[in-house]
Design a protein around this motif. Structure first.
Motif, short mmCIF file in Angstrom:
data_model
loop_
_atom_site.label_atom_id
_atom_site.label_comp_id
_atom_site.label_asym_id
_atom_site.label_seq_id
_atom_site.Cartn_x
_atom_site.Cartn_y
_atom_site.Cartn_z
N ARG A 5 -80.88 6.95 -69.35
CA ARG A 5 -81.43 6.46 -68.08
C ARG A 5 -81.29 4.94 -68.02
O ARG A 5 -81.75 4.24 -68.90
CB ARG A 5 -82.88 6.89 -67.92
N GLU B 257 -74.10 19.04 -66.28
CA GLU B 257 -74.07 18.11 -67.41
C GLU B 257 -73.56 16.74 -66.98
O GLU B 257 -74.06 15.71 -67.43
CB GLU B 257 -73.20 18.67 -68.54
N HIS C 140 -79.59 14.03 -71.66
CA HIS C 140 -79.09 12.65 -71.57
C HIS C 140 -80.18 11.69 -71.08
O HIS C 140 -79.86 10.60 -70.57
CB HIS C 140 -77.88 12.59 -70.65
N ALA C 141 -81.45 12.06 -71.24
CA ALA C 141 -82.55 11.20 -70.78
C ALA C 141 -82.52 9.82 -71.43
O ALA C 141 -82.95 8.84 -70.83
CB ALA C 141 -83.90 11.88 -71.04
N ASP D 188 -76.42 15.00 -65.24
CA ASP D 188 -77.40 14.57 -66.24
C ASP D 188 -76.93 13.33 -66.98
O ASP D 188 -77.70 12.40 -67.22
CB ASP D 188 -77.69 15.70 -67.24
N TYR D 189 -75.64 13.30 -67.34
CA TYR D 189 -75.09 12.14 -68.04
C TYR D 189 -75.17 10.88 -67.16
O TYR D 189 -75.60 9.82 -67.60
CB TYR D 189 -73.63 12.41 -68.45
N ASN E 184 -80.70 12.31 -67.16
CA ASN E 184 -81.66 13.41 -67.12
C ASN E 184 -81.38 14.41 -68.23
O ASN E 184 -80.32 14.38 -68.85
CB ASN E 184 -81.59 14.13 -65.76
N GLY E 185 -82.33 15.34 -68.46
CA GLY E 185 -82.12 16.41 -69.43
C GLY E 185 -81.82 15.87 -70.82
O GLY E 185 -82.48 14.94 -71.29
#
Length: 144
Positions: free
Chosen positions: A52, A37, A48-49, A40-41, A45-46
């Protein structure tokens, strides 16, 4: 100023938030409950896209013993990416294993802080971390 707290123990996360509040450090604290996580942050990603390319946190407080992706692997990936390479990362952990300390610094952690067990000591440590990393330390230039 955002702080990314990477902590899988909900009690430690709550204690950290409480310690910052008690010290008047009112910045936004985002909690990532595991290493995946956190990545991703940071990298958008995921789930948290939508982040970006968004602003990075001012500092990452990183536990080492995490599910999915270890704290040391999170640090390795932060340092491998040009955008996050200079992001301040403070290892905040209960581990006092010499190998963890040595590997954390070899991966260019900015600091290694053992979590105090006593609440008052923890509050004081959080105060000092907050004051230093949010107010005294000059952050690196934004990578561009």
């Amino acid at each position: 100023m955002t702080i990314l707290l990477v902590e899988d123990n909900p009690d430690d996360a709550a204690l950290t938030r409480r310690a910052f509040r008690k010290n008047g450090i009112g910045d936004e604290i985002v909690v990532a409950e595991d290493g995946a996580e956190a990545l991703d942050y940071l990298f958008g990603n995921g789930v948290h896209a939508d982040r970006r390319g968004a602003a990075l946190p001012r500092v990452v407080l990183l536990d080492l013993k995490l599910p999915k992706v270890s704290g040391l692997e999170v640090l390795r990936r932060i340092r491998a990416n040009p955008r996050t390479r200079t992001l301040p990362v403070v290892i905040l952990t209960s581990s006092v294993e010499q190998q963890d300390i040595a590997e954390g610094y070899s991966l260019c952690a900015n600091s290694y802080v053992r979590k105090p067990v006593d609440f008052d000591e923890f509050v004081e440590a959080a105060r000092q971390l907050g004051l230093y990393w949010l107010f005294l330390n000059e952050p690196p230039p934004v990578a561009g």
